[in-house]
Design a protein around this motif. Structure first.
Motif, PDB file in Angstrom:
ATOM      1  N   HIS B 103      32.917  -7.566 -21.697  1.00  0.00           N
ATOM      2  CA  HIS B 103      33.288  -6.434 -20.845  1.00  0.00           C
ATOM      3  C   HIS B 103      32.312  -5.298 -21.074  1.00  0.00           C
ATOM      4  CE1 HIS B 103      36.961  -8.575 -20.037  1.00  0.00           C
ATOM      5  NE2 HIS B 103      37.096  -8.756 -21.333  1.00  0.00           N
ATOM      6  N   ARG B 190      38.543 -13.072 -16.793  1.00  0.00           N
ATOM      7  CA  ARG B 190      37.172 -12.558 -16.710  1.00  0.00           C
ATOM      8  C   ARG B 190      36.727 -11.995 -18.047  1.00  0.00           C
ATOM      9  NH1 ARG B 190      36.535  -9.245 -11.015  1.00  0.00           N
ATOM     10  NH2 ARG B 190      38.245 -10.271  -9.930  1.00  0.00           N
TER      11      ARG B 190
ATOM     12  N   MET C 714      44.669  -9.201 -17.570  1.00  0.00           N
ATOM     13  CA  MET C 714      43.891  -7.977 -17.447  1.00  0.00           C
ATOM     14  C   MET C 714      43.710  -7.677 -15.948  1.00  0.00           C
ATOM     15  SD  MET C 714      43.385  -7.531 -20.755  1.00  0.00           S
ATOM     16  CE  MET C 714      42.033  -6.490 -21.234  1.00  0.00           C
TER      17      MET C 714
ATOM     18  N   GLU D 118      33.106   5.850 -16.064  1.00  0.00           N
ATOM     19  CA  GLU D 118      31.776   5.233 -16.153  1.00  0.00           C
ATOM     20  C   GLU D 118      31.451   4.480 -14.865  1.00  0.00           C
ATOM     21  OE1 GLU D 118      29.500   3.176 -19.810  1.00  0.00           O
ATOM     22  OE2 GLU D 118      31.232   2.078 -19.115  1.00  0.00           O
ATOM     23  N   ARG D 128      37.763  -2.612  -4.562  1.00  0.00           N
ATOM     24  CA  ARG D 128      38.910  -2.868  -5.447  1.00  0.00           C
ATOM     25  C   ARG D 128      38.571  -3.954  -6.455  1.00  0.00           C
ATOM     26  NH1 ARG D 128      43.624  -0.330  -4.100  1.00  0.00           N
ATOM     27  NH2 ARG D 128      45.054  -1.672  -5.241  1.00  0.00           N
ATOM     28  N   ASP D 129      37.864  -4.976  -5.989  1.00  0.00           N
ATOM     29  CA  ASP D 129      37.532  -6.057  -6.908  1.00  0.00           C
ATOM     30  C   ASP D 129      36.576  -5.576  -7.997  1.00  0.00           C
ATOM     31  OD1 ASP D 129      37.874  -8.921  -7.542  1.00  0.00           O
ATOM     32  OD2 ASP D 129      35.688  -8.930  -7.290  1.00  0.00           O
ATOM     33  N   ARG D 132      38.594  -3.747 -10.475  1.00  0.00           N
ATOM     34  CA  ARG D 132      39.317  -4.701 -11.321  1.00  0.00           C
ATOM     35  C   ARG D 132      38.387  -5.304 -12.373  1.00  0.00           C
ATOM     36  NH1 ARG D 132      44.338  -5.915 -10.187  1.00  0.00           N
ATOM     37  NH2 ARG D 132      45.177  -5.401  -8.134  1.00  0.00           N
ATOM     38  N   GLU D 133      37.221  -5.702 -11.941  1.00  0.00           N
ATOM     39  CA  GLU D 133      36.275  -6.340 -12.854  1.00  0.00           C
ATOM     40  C   GLU D 133      35.863  -5.347 -13.948  1.00  0.00           C
ATOM     41  OE1 GLU D 133      32.333  -6.329 -12.811  1.00  0.00           O
ATOM     42  OE2 GLU D 133      32.732  -7.456 -14.636  1.00  0.00           O
ATOM     43  N   TYR D 134      35.580  -4.138 -13.538  1.00  0.00           N
ATOM     44  CA  TYR D 134      35.073  -3.155 -14.486  1.00  0.00           C
ATOM     45  C   TYR D 134      36.128  -2.773 -15.526  1.00  0.00           C
ATOM     46  CZ  TYR D 134      31.387   0.110 -15.741  1.00  0.00           C
ATOM     47  OH  TYR D 134      30.360   0.743 -16.391  1.00  0.00           O
ATOM     48  N   LEU D 135      37.380  -2.752 -15.071  1.00  0.00           N
ATOM     49  CA  LEU D 135      38.457  -2.349 -15.983  1.00  0.00           C
ATOM     50  C   LEU D 135      39.040  -3.527 -16.764  1.00  0.00           C
ATOM     51  CD1 LEU D 135      40.455   0.205 -13.776  1.00  0.00           C
ATOM     52  CD2 LEU D 135      38.751   0.692 -15.533  1.00  0.00           C
ATOM     53  N   SER D 136      38.447  -4.704 -16.580  1.00  0.00           N
ATOM     54  CA  SER D 136      39.103  -5.893 -17.147  1.00  0.00           C
ATOM     55  C   SER D 136      38.946  -5.995 -18.662  1.00  0.00           C
ATOM     56  CB  SER D 136      38.638  -7.171 -16.449  1.00  0.00           C
ATOM     57  OG  SER D 136      37.272  -7.360 -16.701  1.00  0.00           O
ATOM     58  N   GLY D 137      38.315  -5.011 -19.277  1.00  0.00           N
ATOM     59  CA  GLY D 137      38.309  -4.966 -20.738  1.00  0.00           C
ATOM     60  C   GLY D 137      39.299  -3.952 -21.285  1.00  0.00           C
ATOM     61  N   ASN D 138      40.144  -3.436 -20.421  1.00  0.00           N
ATOM     62  CA  ASN D 138      41.138  -2.455 -20.863  1.00  0.00           C
ATOM     63  C   ASN D 138      42.536  -2.964 -20.548  1.00  0.00           C
ATOM     64  OD1 ASN D 138      38.548  -0.828 -20.372  1.00  0.00           O
ATOM     65  ND2 ASN D 138      39.847   0.656 -21.412  1.00  0.00           N
ATOM     66  N   LEU D 139      43.256  -3.341 -21.591  1.00  0.00           N
ATOM     67  CA  LEU D 139      44.589  -3.898 -21.400  1.00  0.00           C
ATOM     68  C   LEU D 139      45.604  -2.803 -21.089  1.00  0.00           C
ATOM     69  CD1 LEU D 139      46.817  -6.046 -21.660  1.00  0.00           C
ATOM     70  CD2 LEU D 139      46.758  -5.713 -24.124  1.00  0.00           C
ATOM     71  N   CYS D 140      46.331  -3.001 -20.006  1.00  0.00           N
ATOM     72  CA  CYS D 140      47.507  -2.188 -19.747  1.00  0.00           C
ATOM     73  C   CYS D 140      48.674  -3.141 -19.648  1.00  0.00           C
ATOM     74  CB  CYS D 140      47.380  -1.398 -18.446  1.00  0.00           C
ATOM     75  SG  CYS D 140      48.934  -0.602 -17.989  1.00  0.00           S
ATOM     76  N   TYR D 145      48.470  -2.587 -13.258  1.00  0.00           N
ATOM     77  CA  TYR D 145      47.121  -2.204 -12.830  1.00  0.00           C
ATOM     78  C   TYR D 145      47.018  -1.655 -11.415  1.00  0.00           C
ATOM     79  CZ  TYR D 145      45.868  -4.961 -16.971  1.00  0.00           C
ATOM     80  OH  TYR D 145      45.801  -5.464 -18.237  1.00  0.00           O
ATOM     81  N   HIS D 146      47.940  -2.038 -10.534  1.00  0.00           N
ATOM     82  CA  HIS D 146      47.779  -1.708  -9.119  1.00  0.00           C
ATOM     83  C   HIS D 146      47.573  -0.196  -8.922  1.00  0.00           C
ATOM     84  CE1 HIS D 146      48.791  -2.817  -4.784  1.00  0.00           C
ATOM     85  NE2 HIS D 146      48.683  -1.505  -4.764  1.00  0.00           N
ATOM     86  N   ILE D 149      44.209   1.005 -10.084  1.00  0.00           N
ATOM     87  CA  ILE D 149      43.137   0.673  -9.125  1.00  0.00           C
ATOM     88  C   ILE D 149      43.211   1.641  -7.941  1.00  0.00           C
ATOM     89  CG2 ILE D 149      42.059  -1.213  -7.787  1.00  0.00           C
ATOM     90  CD1 ILE D 149      42.587  -2.347 -10.502  1.00  0.00           C
TER      91      ILE D 149
END
Lengths: 151, 284, 784, 163
Positions: B103, B190, C714, D118, D128-129, D132-140, D145-146, D149
């Motif tokens: 990531h 991902r 995620m 960032e 939107r995708d 999603r991809e960019y935030l996919s290292g941040n667990l909520c 997530y909706h 986003i």
């Protein structure tokens, strides 16, 4: 998961057997073995340093030779304690079959880890078994002239 | 989860690093981005006595053309690979693979040198290095040596890099107009570690592949170049039968090791599927 | 009294949310108590082992280590407890210690506490504690655990079976025999855990002078925890105070009794110093409750027209080595048995459940409890029946839902359903998702080699339990909640309640109800929660009870406050009370339209200017009202949920395209918050359905107890979720709110399974083992 | 062996303030920020770099403060949620989070804001995708997530309109 393999060794079976039971030989070929002391005929205590990539942990290991069937087969049982890192338990079954003047060494290795290593290391545990058993048996075989690995 | 105590020193030159490695042996570890090292420190799976921070060594930075190769300094961060124009132009395989590495916050810190020094079997860049025929520049107390990627990856987390050596740069041959490439990896989320991946690089002339390097990763202890399978596909017109025949070689030449999430059989299935898919893609 | 409804029903931002967005949220680990020590637990590496000897000499020698304590040392400080409920049939239960003096029964059970000046030093020392173990046979496989020759986890119980239940609504066998089609399926639901982003933790601070224990405790249920902690430590309830900081997620995980937390309390008493415990992520996986872990054989009998005749299920579930205290681990299989047939109108039903001890992390109530499993089974059976009958999957539901005019209705498992909008919800859902259009698109996509699956489910969600569930069985669990309002001298309202808020929006809901009732600005109301010394006794936050229970208590308190304010105004202004009303923060004469007094005037009057009142009049401006729901076991809400996904038949990977939900949680206070609860639940349910599972080996070793390998969804792994609402207020309360929040996790697991199976239909394949992993899908397709 | 100590002297610019300290070499940046300096807006969720709750800015880049030793930040610039809030740099995104109820328990929120900022600053096209991809290292674990986003998308659209 069991890891299997065999080597064709250009030596008589008794000679291979003797080496497999020789504490000095085992000390040399157990991966990461820092010391190996023989307690009695079938029991050993070893200090083994496992260095697998990012992991670098010292294990105090009790090794026992089980199901001795001279000169054909035995099982090497290793129970290792790595302190807070966890424990490892390995079983290596070795069988020696005569092929003329050669010996066919067949091995099968199983490794279980417990504690923290199990909790975080399972992605690569099978890879580790492959690596360690290859290391042991390949270097063991290499002391004979022209050993051949058989698939 | 706090690491065991250690000392920390900032290296001021490569020679300094080598000197410290010589002096402290196994007890010293180089830290660059630290994205793989620090978790293991936190979990106390390793406990070096000395960390040597190399991040101030500007000589290990930079992406530059060097004749017919592209040289990437070991301290180059993943994020730089992602945004660099030379990479996009000359190493399209890396440009596409790099998006799949973890990531953004990890890519902002992690370095190519650290990645290749650790050589996690599920990591993308080691596989790319092998597929592209990279050369790794390694410096030790006896000076500098170049190791081909094909000779570099030895076993699980084991490379040709010795304990008193440091990887300083990696160089790659440039893609040509004939270059074809493909990237696939099986991840359930991902950015996760792959459970099976394929990077492929090759040359195509007159509709036929003249060279081909399909490298599978996350299937074994090292990335694996499927050379027998590739050989079946060279200099022939690709068709389904030929591809299926070549795929059979994978049964024989991939030393697949399953894990608790993905069985050996499934990894092999995926490996074949991805190769089939990429070949189909480049054959269009 | 007319309710203005100026605020209730509005999607206003939560009053406290900006503080989080600015990084001001104050969580347990943010709290520093002077002189605080840190504890690190040494945990059992074995699933089942006897402690032979503990050697802590080297650990004690480390500078900064204060004390090292084991289970035997703890015996005089903390009593063991035995979990159990007396109202749900016989439970075989063994006492559990905060730390076991002799035998560890799961990998990860805390056995030694190391207390040091810093966390790092405590960890340094913990590494050096040497324990000599004797390994005992681990009991891990559910089926084998029930067999006679199995090792026993608690030999004194003579069996590993903790509990079992039979529900038989009669004549099931003949109804099945008379059915045209009987479909049989085996469903598996993997073990999961909650993974709150903030790990568990507490700071225990025992004041020896006052014999008073103050706890900063990340808990959903401060009053319940206080009662139990006091009892186990031999303290009176009034000498324990629990203060909850902000909670970084709860999901049911932070309401159980944990040995390491009780030990932390005991350590503070032992040392007379504050002790902080914050679990790290690795110990969270080994010590937070797990949940699920069921295997259910189920049958449904239908007529050719899809009419459901009968349903049976036989559930085998595991619960770890102890029943979790105080709720026990039986509620999950109980709710599976009760809730599976709720959504549908059928007459014949039989459910059997067996709960088995095993040497794994104890299981407990986690989001949705048994209902996601119940829904998975029911909806899986209904889809299978639709396929067998050749009926569309929405149509078969319409044919089997309780009729619109059937309510109130008693479901076949005995539950009272007072008024659901299942048919309307399903209709709204199918039009929202354009179900017909999706089906047509699915056909054309299939021709292009894209395997789209559509899943639709109807959910009945139990919320806001009555005391009949726990308290009737003897558990110290309050189903009641309370709200105290105080009119301050400046005319603003302070509110305290037994509710806690982990982000669901409890503060907003309570504020909105007060603002609405008093016609006051939200800014003039401050709500505090979570401090047992200042809030009225209440059950806390669990089982979707916040709005339904505490919300009703709040409404009652606000109405009483309103009456009191009007009475005071009437007294001072000498106007009849019935022509006065609260309008926009002022007390207005409805006849003249004139403002009689401001809220501040009233506040000043009652706190300072009491000379204005007659001698015999003492105004009450601290008002507490309680409410407990006693009419129904649970207040049932409903939801219809749809999923569209693409399935890669070569990799087994599922790509979620879109999810729709139509929810009816009764009176809606804040639709935005309901939507967000739904979405959050849905994504946790996606975790259950596709990703999350605690994987164990046969020795009871957890193999993926870390965030790399225990996969929580995620942002990149989920899709957009469109929500709509229908409002059918419950008659159980004046407010009319049912609970909300778990319909998402309850419904989405079955909806995803059904959608995957819908995509798999052309291949005559199906999956029924959750999580529905690529490996399982490829196996179903015969590819591996 | 050369002389080794287990402490290091660091000088870190934290939210614009230069901080000098002698700290244990093993202290990570998250603990430095939280427990040494007392800025508690940076949260810690896993200490293995997965959950992303501890994400801060180092020299302008989002990084995991649990996977960065404070010693590695010596001589560098660190920004946390407190600094970004006070400077007003992320106020637009914070307002969007507020409007959308894009925070529930709030534990992931500061790090989510830093990562999303960032992306918003990255000058790439934002879908939107992509979010999603960019935030996919941040667990909520709470929101699904909706709403997050939605909030990021709103700001991205506002930025586009402003251009």
């Amino acid at each position: 998961m069991n890891i299997d393999g065999q080597f064709q060794l250009p030596a008589l079976r008794q000679k291979v057997w003797n080496k497999l039971n020789d504490v000095d030989v085992l000390r040399d070929f157990i991966p990461g073995c820092e010391s190996l002391d023989q307690k009695d005929e079938t029991h050993f205590e070893a200090v083994i340093r496992a260095k697998i990539g990012p992991i670098n942990a010292k294990f105090v290991s009790q090794i026992e030779l089980q199901e001795m069937n001279e000169p054909q087969s035995y099982t090497l049982s290793v129970r290792s304690k790595g302190g807070a890192a966890g424990m490892g338990e390995g079983l290596a079954s070795v069988e020696l079959n005569e092929e003329d003047t050669d010996t066919l060494l067949h091995y099968s290795v199983e490794l279980k880890v417990k504690g923290k290593l199990a909790q975080i290391g399972s992605r690569l545990i099978n890879n580790t078994v492959v690596k360690l058993s290859n290391q042991f048996f390949e270097s063991f075989a290499a002391q004979f002239e022209n050993p051949g690995k058989k698939v | 989860m706090k690491p065991r105590s250690f000392s920390f020193t900032t290296a001021h030159s490569v020679e300094h690093v080598i000197g410290l490695l010589q002096e402290h042996g196994d007890e010293a570890k180089i830290i660059a981005g630290g994205q793989s090292l620090v978790p293991t420190l936190n979990m106390r799976l390793s406990a070096p006595q000395l960390l040597i921070d190399i991040s101030a060594l500007d000589e290990l930075r930079g992406i530059s053309l060097d004749g017919d190769r592209l040289r990437i300094g070991a301290l180059t961060r993943h994020v730089e690979l992602q945004s660099n124009k030379l990479i996009a132009q000359h190493l399209p395989l890396i440009a596409s693979a790099i998006n799949h590495v973890a990531h953004v916050a990890i890519r902002n810190r992690g370095t190519i040198g650290g990645n290749l020094s650790l050589a996690d079997p599920a990591s993308e860049l080691p596989a790319c290095s092998l597929a592209l025929g990279a050369e790794l520049s390694i410096v030790g107390n006896k000076g500098k040596r170049i190791v081909k990627a094909g000779d570099y990856f030895k076993d699980l987390y084991e490379t040709d890099l010795q304990a008193n050596e440091i990887l300083v740069a990696i160089s790659f041959p440039l893609a040509t107009t004939n270059t074809v490439h493909g990237f696939r990896e099986f991840v359930r989320r991902r950015g996760d570690f792959a459970s099976c991946g394929l990077v492929m690089n090759g040359e195509r002339q007159d509709g036929k592949l003249t060279s081909l390097a399909p490298v599978f990763f996350a299937i074994s202890n090292t990335p694996v170049l499927a050379s027998k399978c590739a050989a079946k596909l060279l200099n022939k017109t690709l068709n389904d039968d030929l591809i299926e025949e070549a795929l059979l070689e994978l049964d024989r030449e991939l030393p697949v090791i399953g894990d608790i999430h993905t069985s050996t059989e499934m990894k092999l299935h995926l490996a074949k599927h991805y190769l089939r898919e990429i070949l189909g893609e480049i054959n269009v | 009294m007319a309710v203005n409804r100026k605020v209730i029903g509005q999607s206003l931002p939560r009053p406290n949310v900006m503080s989080f967005i600015k990084g001001h949220g104050k969580y347990l680990d943010d709290i520093i108590v002077p002189g605080m020590l840190h504890v690190c637990y040494v945990r059992s590496p074995y699933a089942h082992a006897k402690i032979i000897e503990i050697n802590a000499d080297d650990a004690l020698a480390i500078e900064g280590v204060v004390k090292i304590v084991n289970g035997k040392d703890l015996l005089e400080y903390c009593k063991p407890w035995t979990a159990g409920l007396t109202n749900l049939g016989e439970m075989r239960s063994a006492p559990q210690h905060a730390m076991p003096p002799e035998i560890a029964r799961w990998q990860g059970e805390a056995v030694v506490a190391v207390i040091a000046e810093t966390k790092a030093i405590a960890e340094d020392a913990a590494e050096l504690v040497e324990i000599d173990w004797e390994e005992l046979n681990p009991v891990t496989d559910l089926q084998k655990a029930t067999e006679n020759d199995s090792a026993l986890i608690h030999p004194e119980l003579e069996s590993n079976v903790a509990w079992s239940i039979d529900i038989d609504a009669g004549e099931v066998d003949s109804a099945l025999e008379n059915s045209d089609i009987v479909v049989e399926k085996v469903f598996e639901v993997g073990r999961q855990t909650g993974v709150t982003l903030e790990p568990r933790g507490m700071i225990a601070d025992y004041d020896r002078g006052k014999s008073y224990l103050t706890l900063h405790h990340a808990t959903q249920v401060p009053h319940i925890q206080r009662y139990i902690i006091a009892r186990q430590l031999g303290l009176s309830e009034s000498s324990v105070r629990i203060i909850c900081p902000e909670l970084g997620g709860g999901f049911g995980l932070k309401l159980h009794v944990y040995g390491d937390e009780l030990t932390t309390c005991a350590l503070s008493m032992m040392l007379g110093r504050p002790v902080k415990f914050v679990a790290d992520r690795l110990e969270s996986f080994l010590s937070d409750i797990h949940a699920r872990g069921h295997r259910i054989s189920a049958k449904v009998g239908v007529n050719k027209d899809g009419q459901i005749q009968a349903m049976t299920l036989d559930n085998l579930a595991g619960c770890g080595p102890y029943l979790i205290h105080p709720r026990t681990s039986v509620i999950e299989p109980l709710l599976v048995a009760i809730c599976t047939p709720l959504a549908y109108n059928l007459q014949h039903y039989r459910a059997k459940a067996t709960l088995v001890y095993q040497n794994k992390v104890p299981t407990g109530q986690y989001r949705g409890v048994g209902m996601p499993i119940a829904s998975l089974v029911a909806e899986g059976l209904v889809d299978a029946a639709a396929l067998a009958c050749g009926i569309d999957k929405v149509e078969i539901r319409k044919r089997n839902l309780h009729a619109v005019d059937a309510y109130p209705v008693t479901a076949v498992s005995g539950e009272f359903l007072e008024g659901l909008s299942q048919v309307a919800s399903l209709e709204k859902l199918t039009s929202m998702m354009d179900y017909k259009g999706l089906r047509a698109e699915q056909k054309t996509m299939r021709d292009k080699g894209i395997h789209r699956g559509i899943g639709v489910v109807t959910v009945v969600e139990g919320t806001a339990p009555s005391p009949a569930l726990y308290a009737a069985g003897g558990a110290p669990i309050s189903s009641r909640d309370a709200c105290t309002l105080r009119l301050e001298a400046d005319g603003e309202i302070s509110c305290t309640t037994g509710l806690t808020d982990q982000g669901q929006g409890g503060v907003a809901i309570v504020t909105q109800i007060i603002a609405d009732t008093l016609d006051l600005s939200m800014d003039a109301i401050r709500v505090s929660m979570g401090d047992t010394a200042t809030t009225p006794f209440g059950g806390g936050t669990w089982a979707s009870r916040g709005t339904a229970i505490a919300g009703e208590a709040t409404l009652r308190a606000a109405k009483a406050m309103r009456a009191s304010i009007l009475e005071v105004t009437s007294m001072i202004s000498e106007q009849p009370v019935d022509i006065l009303d609260l309008v926009n923060g002022e007390i207005v004469n409805l006849e003249t339209g004139e403002t009689q007094m401001s809220m501040q005037d009233v506040g000043q009057a009652i706190h300072f200017k009491t000379h204005q009142f007659p001698e015999d009049f003492e105004p009450e401006m601290i008002i507490t009202r309680h409410y407990s729901q006693r009419e129904q076991l649970m207040v049932y809400a409903n939801c219809a949920l749809g999923v569209s996904l693409d399935l890669d038949i070569n990799t087994g990977l599922v790509t979620l395209k879109k999810i729709w939900a139509v929810d009816d949680c009764g009176r809606i206070i804040n639709a935005k918050l309901v939507t967000e609860q739904l979405r959050g639940g849905i994504v946790q349910g996606i975790g259950s359905a596709l990703f999350e599972e605690c994987l164990y080996d046969e020795d009871g070793q957890l193999l993926n107890g870390n965030l790399i390998e225990y996969l929580v969804p995620m942002a990149g792994d989920v899709c957009d979720i469109e929500c709509a609402h229908i409002e059918t207020p419950t008659k159980a309360s004046e407010l009319g709110a049912k609970g909300c929040g778990e319909a998402g996790i309850i419904g989405v697991c079955g909806a995803i399974m059904n959608a995957i199976n819908d995509a798999l239909e052309p291949f005559n394949a199906s999956v029924t083992s959750q999580p529905f992993t690529p490996a399982k899908i490829l196996r179903a397709l015969g590819k591996v | 062996m050369s002389e080794l100590t287990q402490t290091v002297d660091v000088c870190i610019t934290l939210n614009g303030h230069s901080i000098k300290a002698t700290i244990p070499a093993r202290e990570n940046l998250a603990d430095f920020i939280r427990h040494r300096i007392g800025l508690m807006g940076t949260n810690v969720g896993c200490e293995q770099g997965i959950c992303g709750a501890c994400t801060i800015r180092l020299n302008g880049d989002s990084v995991r403060s649990c996977l960065t030793l404070a010693a590695q930040a010596n001589g560098h610039t660190v920004e946390t949620i407190e600094g970004l809030t006070d400077s007003g740099e992320i106020s637009q995104l914070q307002e969007a989070f507020h409007r959308n109820n894009a925070a529930q328990c709030g534990y992931c929120t500061p790090a989510m804001l830093i990562t999303a900022t960032e992306l918003l600053n990255s000058k790439t096209e934002i879908s939107r995708d992509k979010i999603r991809e960019y935030l996919s290292g941040n667990l909520c674990r709470c929101t699904g997530y909706h709403a997050i986003i939605d909030a990021v998308e709103e700001v991205a659209e506002a930025q586009n309109n402003g251009r």
